[in-house]
Write an enzyme that holds these catalytic residues in place. Structure first.
Site, PDB file in Angstrom:
ATOM      1  N   ASP A 119      16.320  57.209  30.054  1.00 56.22           N
ATOM      2  CA  ASP A 119      17.124  56.490  31.058  1.00 56.22           C
ATOM      3  C   ASP A 119      18.186  55.644  30.371  1.00 56.22           C
ATOM      4  O   ASP A 119      19.317  55.544  30.834  1.00 56.22           O
ATOM      5  CB  ASP A 119      16.225  55.566  31.896  1.00 56.22           C
ATOM      6  CG  ASP A 119      15.338  56.361  32.835  1.00 56.22           C
ATOM      7  OD1 ASP A 119      15.407  57.612  32.789  1.00 56.22           O
ATOM      8  OD2 ASP A 119      14.577  55.733  33.592  1.00 56.22           O
ATOM      9  N   GLU A 138       8.210  80.077  53.159  1.00 55.57           N
ATOM     10  CA  GLU A 138       8.644  78.822  52.525  1.00 55.57           C
ATOM     11  C   GLU A 138       7.982  77.661  53.231  1.00 55.57           C
ATOM     12  O   GLU A 138       7.793  77.701  54.445  1.00 55.57           O
ATOM     13  CB  GLU A 138      10.162  78.599  52.726  1.00 55.57           C
ATOM     14  CG  GLU A 138      11.046  79.583  52.066  1.00 55.57           C
ATOM     15  CD  GLU A 138      12.475  79.491  52.609  1.00 55.57           C
ATOM     16  OE1 GLU A 138      12.885  78.444  53.130  1.00 55.57           O
ATOM     17  OE2 GLU A 138      13.165  80.502  52.516  1.00 55.57           O
ATOM     18  N   LYS A 163       7.821  74.481  55.225  1.00 59.33           N
ATOM     19  CA  LYS A 163       8.761  73.881  56.174  1.00 59.33           C
ATOM     20  C   LYS A 163       8.732  72.370  55.972  1.00 59.33           C
ATOM     21  O   LYS A 163       7.732  71.714  56.236  1.00 59.33           O
ATOM     22  CB  LYS A 163       8.350  74.227  57.607  1.00 59.33           C
ATOM     23  CG  LYS A 163       9.313  73.715  58.650  1.00 59.33           C
ATOM     24  CD  LYS A 163       8.954  74.305  60.011  1.00 59.33           C
ATOM     25  CE  LYS A 163       9.976  73.960  61.076  1.00 59.33           C
ATOM     26  NZ  LYS A 163      10.090  72.539  61.339  1.00 59.33           N
ATOM     27  N   ASP A 216       9.618  68.519  56.560  1.00 56.76           N
ATOM     28  CA  ASP A 216       9.843  67.745  57.779  1.00 56.76           C
ATOM     29  C   ASP A 216      10.893  66.683  57.501  1.00 56.76           C
ATOM     30  O   ASP A 216      10.599  65.555  57.122  1.00 56.76           O
ATOM     31  CB  ASP A 216       8.512  67.101  58.196  1.00 56.76           C
ATOM     32  CG  ASP A 216       8.565  66.620  59.629  1.00 56.76           C
ATOM     33  OD1 ASP A 216       9.546  66.949  60.330  1.00 56.76           O
ATOM     34  OD2 ASP A 216       7.636  65.903  60.039  1.00 56.76           O
ATOM     35  N   GLU A 263      17.505  70.773  54.027  1.00 59.08           N
ATOM     36  CA  GLU A 263      16.775  69.680  54.655  1.00 59.08           C
ATOM     37  C   GLU A 263      16.854  68.443  53.760  1.00 59.08           C
ATOM     38  O   GLU A 263      16.525  68.515  52.573  1.00 59.08           O
ATOM     39  CB  GLU A 263      15.316  70.149  54.804  1.00 59.08           C
ATOM     40  CG  GLU A 263      14.536  69.434  55.826  1.00 59.08           C
ATOM     41  CD  GLU A 263      14.766  69.966  57.257  1.00 59.08           C
ATOM     42  OE1 GLU A 263      15.640  70.832  57.469  1.00 59.08           O
ATOM     43  OE2 GLU A 263      14.073  69.474  58.150  1.00 59.08           O
ATOM     44  N   TYR A 272      18.296  75.788  51.580  1.00 58.40           N
ATOM     45  CA  TYR A 272      17.656  77.087  51.795  1.00 58.40           C
ATOM     46  C   TYR A 272      18.582  78.164  52.333  1.00 58.40           C
ATOM     47  O   TYR A 272      18.129  79.236  52.715  1.00 58.40           O
ATOM     48  CB  TYR A 272      16.433  76.943  52.698  1.00 58.40           C
ATOM     49  CG  TYR A 272      16.670  76.217  54.008  1.00 58.40           C
ATOM     50  CD1 TYR A 272      17.483  76.768  54.987  1.00 58.40           C
ATOM     51  CD2 TYR A 272      16.086  74.987  54.253  1.00 58.40           C
ATOM     52  CE1 TYR A 272      17.715  76.104  56.181  1.00 58.40           C
ATOM     53  CE2 TYR A 272      16.309  74.316  55.440  1.00 58.40           C
ATOM     54  CZ  TYR A 272      17.131  74.877  56.400  1.00 58.40           C
ATOM     55  OH  TYR A 272      17.362  74.222  57.568  1.00 58.40           O
ATOM     56  N   LYS A 297      10.518  84.278  56.835  1.00 60.06           N
ATOM     57  CA  LYS A 297      11.829  84.892  57.060  1.00 60.06           C
ATOM     58  C   LYS A 297      11.809  86.346  56.618  1.00 60.06           C
ATOM     59  O   LYS A 297      11.096  86.704  55.677  1.00 60.06           O
ATOM     60  CB  LYS A 297      12.908  84.155  56.251  1.00 60.06           C
ATOM     61  CG  LYS A 297      13.072  82.717  56.661  1.00 60.06           C
ATOM     62  CD  LYS A 297      14.059  81.972  55.784  1.00 60.06           C
ATOM     63  CE  LYS A 297      14.111  80.515  56.231  1.00 60.06           C
ATOM     64  NZ  LYS A 297      14.833  79.663  55.302  1.00 60.06           N
ATOM     65  N   LYS A 317       3.408  76.544  62.702  1.00 58.00           N
ATOM     66  CA  LYS A 317       3.205  75.097  62.729  1.00 58.00           C
ATOM     67  C   LYS A 317       1.752  74.774  62.419  1.00 58.00           C
ATOM     68  O   LYS A 317       0.860  75.349  63.039  1.00 58.00           O
ATOM     69  CB  LYS A 317       3.561  74.545  64.111  1.00 58.00           C
ATOM     70  CG  LYS A 317       5.053  74.417  64.363  1.00 58.00           C
ATOM     71  CD  LYS A 317       5.605  73.216  63.623  1.00 58.00           C
ATOM     72  CE  LYS A 317       7.025  72.885  64.021  1.00 58.00           C
ATOM     73  NZ  LYS A 317       7.169  72.032  65.137  1.00 58.00           N
ATOM     74  N   CYS A 371      -5.020  32.306  64.234  1.00 58.96           N
ATOM     75  CA  CYS A 371      -4.879  33.128  63.034  1.00 58.96           C
ATOM     76  C   CYS A 371      -6.195  33.134  62.256  1.00 58.96           C
ATOM     77  O   CYS A 371      -6.738  32.058  61.974  1.00 58.96           O
ATOM     78  CB  CYS A 371      -3.749  32.578  62.167  1.00 58.96           C
ATOM     79  SG  CYS A 371      -3.735  33.275  60.512  1.00 58.96           S
ATOM     80  N   CYS A 424      -5.631  30.934  58.864  1.00 61.91           N
ATOM     81  CA  CYS A 424      -5.306  29.506  58.783  1.00 61.91           C
ATOM     82  C   CYS A 424      -5.617  28.736  60.054  1.00 61.91           C
ATOM     83  O   CYS A 424      -5.495  27.513  60.081  1.00 61.91           O
ATOM     84  CB  CYS A 424      -3.840  29.313  58.403  1.00 61.91           C
ATOM     85  SG  CYS A 424      -2.711  29.699  59.751  1.00 61.91           S
ATOM     86  N   CYS A 481       0.870  35.187  63.302  1.00 60.75           N
ATOM     87  CA  CYS A 481       0.437  33.831  62.990  1.00 60.75           C
ATOM     88  C   CYS A 481       1.695  32.974  63.074  1.00 60.75           C
ATOM     89  O   CYS A 481       2.753  33.351  62.577  1.00 60.75           O
ATOM     90  CB  CYS A 481      -0.140  33.800  61.578  1.00 60.75           C
ATOM     91  SG  CYS A 481      -0.247  32.149  60.905  1.00 60.75           S
ATOM     92  N   CYS A 486       0.270  29.190  55.837  1.00 57.04           N
ATOM     93  CA  CYS A 486      -0.869  30.084  56.049  1.00 57.04           C
ATOM     94  C   CYS A 486      -1.261  30.705  54.697  1.00 57.04           C
ATOM     95  O   CYS A 486      -0.419  31.308  54.030  1.00 57.04           O
ATOM     96  CB  CYS A 486      -0.490  31.182  57.038  1.00 57.04           C
ATOM     97  SG  CYS A 486      -1.797  32.407  57.227  1.00 57.04           S
TER      98      CYS A 486
HETATM   99  S1  IVH Z   1      15.444  78.076  58.167  1.00 53.00           S
HETATM  100  C1  IVH Z   1      18.230  79.311  61.931  1.00 53.00           C
HETATM  101  N1  IVH Z   1      13.915  77.067  56.339  1.00 53.00           N
HETATM  102  O1  IVH Z   1      13.213  73.358  60.514  1.00 53.00           O
HETATM  103  C2  IVH Z   1      17.303  78.250  61.505  1.00 53.00           C
HETATM  104  N2  IVH Z   1      14.405  75.726  58.226  1.00 53.00           N
HETATM  105  O2  IVH Z   1      13.567  74.275  63.712  1.00 53.00           O
HETATM  106  C3  IVH Z   1      17.031  78.455  60.072  1.00 53.00           C
HETATM  107  N3  IVH Z   1      13.405  73.492  58.163  1.00 53.00           N
HETATM  108  O3  IVH Z   1      15.522  71.380  61.386  1.00 53.00           O
HETATM  109  C4  IVH Z   1      16.164  77.408  59.580  1.00 53.00           C
HETATM  110  N4  IVH Z   1      12.375  73.724  56.235  1.00 53.00           N
HETATM  111  O4  IVH Z   1      16.148  72.284  59.031  1.00 53.00           O
HETATM  112  C5  IVH Z   1      14.497  76.860  57.522  1.00 53.00           C
HETATM  113  N5  IVH Z   1      12.561  76.300  54.613  1.00 53.00           N
HETATM  114  C6  IVH Z   1      13.158  76.096  55.798  1.00 53.00           C
HETATM  115  C7  IVH Z   1      13.034  74.884  56.493  1.00 53.00           C
HETATM  116  C8  IVH Z   1      13.672  74.751  57.711  1.00 53.00           C
HETATM  117  C9  IVH Z   1      12.623  72.907  57.251  1.00 53.00           C
HETATM  118  C10 IVH Z   1      13.866  72.852  59.420  1.00 53.00           C
HETATM  119  C11 IVH Z   1      15.301  73.100  59.759  1.00 53.00           C
HETATM  120  C12 IVH Z   1      15.359  72.747  61.216  1.00 53.00           C
HETATM  121  C13 IVH Z   1      13.987  73.133  61.676  1.00 53.00           C
HETATM  122  C14 IVH Z   1      14.086  74.419  62.480  1.00 53.00           C
END
Ligand code: IVH
Length: 693
Positions: A33, A115, A117, A119, A179, A231, A310, A334, A428, A431, A446, A452
């Site tokens: 660093d 892949e 997914k 969040d 993402e 992606y 995919k 999901k 509290c 205290c 509190c 406290c």
């Molecule tokens: S492909 C045409 N790949 O999931 C849509 N989406 O409902 C193609 N997300 O908010 C999306 N990881 O950003 C794809 N590896 C991934 C993902 C991904 C997260 C999110 C995407 C979107 C939601 C889709």
């Protein structure tokens, strides 16, 4: 000469870009660093001397200066779709059949890519000739918000591609999608800070990340430590003044034949690509991957809620196309949140550092989403009353956003049920002060933040902290020892400490004891706005403190003010005003103020000398003035530094923020250059301060 400098700048920039990439994308730094900081400082110094040569891809330009007024809405060149969902193996197989796995399409050797997914928040990045020129949120899929300035602060997103020389040329116009995520560790740290400031907590990393990306001030985004995984890549064309996608099938396939290849290509150009991915030959490989990561995802520092599957061949993707909402060539499995039942052994009260009292269920240990859970938040007393959880009950628990354990509700009353619902405390637990609720808030607090005992350690740490009274040499460890020894309870006690008391503590010599006492003594002279920060009034940080201190000038005037008077100050809203008035109404506050006055603290904005504070632009920065400046005397320059919250220093070290140098500057300038400390002319220095008064 200029050409040499330009070359040197280019070299420094590309070196820094590669090290940045190794650190943030590959997680494989090859320098320390300190070495990185050194290179960075060289670049800053060189750019300070040649501001005309600063380019947008310079790492110094990740954070711009000016917060924006609002965010522009911009149409997406190619619509951002969402994903359909599947929840079980039958639905997955059904999706696959429709996507050509019924023999109707040639899916190739390796039909699927699975892949993780993530969040987070979907973003679209636009690169022109390799330079990041625009970043948009998904928005409604057709139009997004311009978040370019904020996205530039995310270190794993390259400002220029390819990061390192690479054989595959980057198209003139390239759209990359992915993402933006907030790592779980950053999310937890952010919530801890929010709690310390008495601010609202974020529910999950996605909300916190989305909030960070949509900040109007990019500096706020930069502080949130975001990351991004990409992606998807599309080649675009520039048609009639706008960036467009001339032909979808051409746009992807021109870059690669399969989705897997385009991911690898993104990685080669320098993007961070989700490492949790697999090219699958059969649907049962996909299912194996799904069940493996249902468990393993809990070991990662990013939140994920499923697996995206995919079709690998981009030609098949094009043939399949889209429904109104989502691509036919992809779907998301999901993961349902794991829910378990367990028994409530007790309901405890947890006192947060800002006095928020939270009911917590102490549970019979239960394995949940990767960890053993023994405590779960009941959030607040309203929630607790609604769920009517009682000791002995069997409850359902899950992890909110897969991270924070919470009680969903009662599954079954205990064998010997408590006769009454749980009652929120009126005092509290630490205290004995009364508890109260601010209007519009569900949190129970509190009412005694100053004395406290549960809030002592943090209060005192805050009191001595940099933006508050800045007492060097008194840190959290020392405060802990002093509390344990019974020497301090409230901030006022700090000013009654003696060298002898300190010197008898562990790891404290006579000399450091003297230094600490001297620093405490010196802090008495700090101006009012720092004292206001130190007091930890809710919603009053450095900015608000300065706005309050300037017009009132002294603490007594501020303590006797009204909400109406406060709201009349530009920049002070009703929330801050209410909080200030409530704070000064507390009897404990009055007692502390009286004590501080007797102990000789400066309760005015006049600082040590007769100094008017203009801004806190240089807060916490140590700055050296050297040589003869064209218009300012040394004293004038140093006064300006103080007026903007900085500290004039007499010698240059690695900690020096920058040096203001004039004619005939000697050894200090040489040292600054050697250490890579930025050197500013008087004109640049004044320019920096211009808009800050
Ligand atoms: S492909 C045409 N790949 O999931 C849509 N989406 O409902 C193609 N997300 O908010 C999306 N990881 O950003 C794809 N590896 C991934 C993902 C991904 C997260 C999110 C995407 C979107 C939601 C889709």
């Amino acid at each position: 000469m200029c050409e040499d400098v330009a070359k040197q700048l280019e070299q420094l920039k590309s070196q820094l870009a590669i090290h940045n990439y190794r650190y943030y994308v590959l997680d494989e730094p090859s320098i320390t660093d300190a070495e990185y900081d050194d290179l960075y400082k060289q670049l800053v110094a060189l750019e300070a001397q040649h501001p005309e040569l600063i380019t947008p891809d310079s790492p110094t330009q990740r954070v711009g200066d000016t917060p924006r007024e609002g965010m522009a809405s911009v149409p997406h060149p190619i619509k951002l779709y969402s994903l359909s969902n599947v929840f079980n193996a039958e639905e997955l197989a059904e999706w696959a059949r429709r996507a050509g796995d019924d023999g109707s399409l040639d899916l190739g050797e390796c039909p699927y890519v699975a892949e993780l997914k993530l969040d987070g928040l979907a973003v679209s990045l636009l690169y022109h000739n390799g330079l990041l020129v625009r970043a948009l949120t998904r928005g409604d899929g057709t139009t997004g918000e311009d978040i370019t300035a904020n996205v530039r602060t995310i270190h794993s997103i390259p400002l220029k591609i390819p990061v390192a020389p690479c054989e595959i040329p980057v198209p003139e116009w390239l759209e990359v999608r992915g993402e933006v995520v907030m790592p779980i560790t950053s999310f937890l740290a952010l919530n801890q800070r929010q709690e310390e400031l008495g601010q609202k907590l974020f529910a999950n990393p996605r909300n916190a990340g989305a909030g960070a990306v949509r900040q109007l001030d990019p500096k706020m985004t930069a502080a949130r430590n975001l990351d991004a995984y990409l992606y998807d890549a599309h080649r675009l064309a520039f048609i009639g003044g706008t960036v467009e996608n001339p032909n979808l099938s051409e746009s992807n396939e021109a870059l690669a034949a399969t989705h897997w290849q385009s991911l690898e290509q993104l990685a080669t150009w320098g993007f961070k690509v989700n490492p949790v991915r697999k090219a699958c030959q059969t649907l049962s490989n996909v299912e194996q991957f799904i069940s493996q990561w249902d468990h393993d995802r809990h070991t990662l520092d990013v939140a994920s809620d499923g697996i995206v599957i995919k079709i690998n061949s981009l030609a098949v993707q094009d043939a399949l196309g889209f429904t109104a909402k989502s691509p036919r060539w992809a779907t998301a499995w999901k993961y349902p949140p794991e829910v378990k039942t367990t028994v409530v052994k007790a309901i405890e009260l947890s006192l947060g550092r800002t006095g928020v009292i939270t009911p917590v269920a102490i549970l019979e240990p239960v394995k949940l989403a990767g960890t053993t859970v023994q405590r779960a938040s009941l959030h607040n007393f309203e929630e607790l009353a609604k769920k009517d959880v009682r000791v002995g009950d069997t409850v359902r628990v899950q992890k909110a956003a897969e991270i924070i354990p919470e009680v969903l509700g009662v599954d079954m009353r205990g064998p010997e049920p408590q006769p009454q619902p749980y009652v929120a405390p009126i005092l509290c637990p630490a205290c004995g002060a009364h508890t109260h609720q601010y209007e519009g808030e569900v949190a129970l607090r509190c009412s005694n933040p100053l004395t406290c005992p549960a809030q002592q350690q943090l209060r005192l740490e805050h009191w001595v902290s940099r933006n508050a009274l800045d007492i060097a040499g008194v840190g959290s460890a020392l405060i802990e020892q002093l509390i344990a020894a019974g020497h301090i309870h409230t901030p006022a006690d700090l000013y009654r400490l003696t060298v002898d008391q300190l010197a008898t503590l562990e790891r404290m010599g006579e000399k450091s004891a003297q230094n600490a006492i001297a620093a405490i003594e010196a802090s008495k002279q700090q101006p009012l706005h720092r004292l206001l920060v130190a007091m930890g009034i809710r919603h009053v940080g450095s900015e608000a403190a300065l706005l309050l201190a300037k017009p009132f000038g002294n603490l007594a005037a501020l303590a006797n003010t009204t909400v109406e008077e406060l709201i009349a100050i530009d920049g002070i809203g009703p929330k801050v005003a209410d909080s200030v008035v409530a704070f000064f109404t507390l009897p404990q506050t009055q007692m502390l103020l009286d004590e501080l006055e007797i102990l000789g603290l400066n309760l005015t904005q006049q600082g040590g000398g007769a100094l008017e504070l203009l801004s806190n632009a240089l807060e916490g920065q140590s700055i050296v003035v050297t040589g003869t400046l064209p218009t300012l005397s040394r004293e004038q320059a140093e006064t300006l530094i103080r007026q903007h919250g900085g500290k004039p220093a007499s010698s240059v070290s690695k900690k020096t923020a920058f040096v203001v140098a004039g004619e005939a500057a000697g050894s200090k300038l040489t040292k600054a250059e050697a250490l890579g400390v930025p050197v500013l002319s008087e004109a640049t220095f004044l320019e920096c301060l211009k808009n800050r008064t």
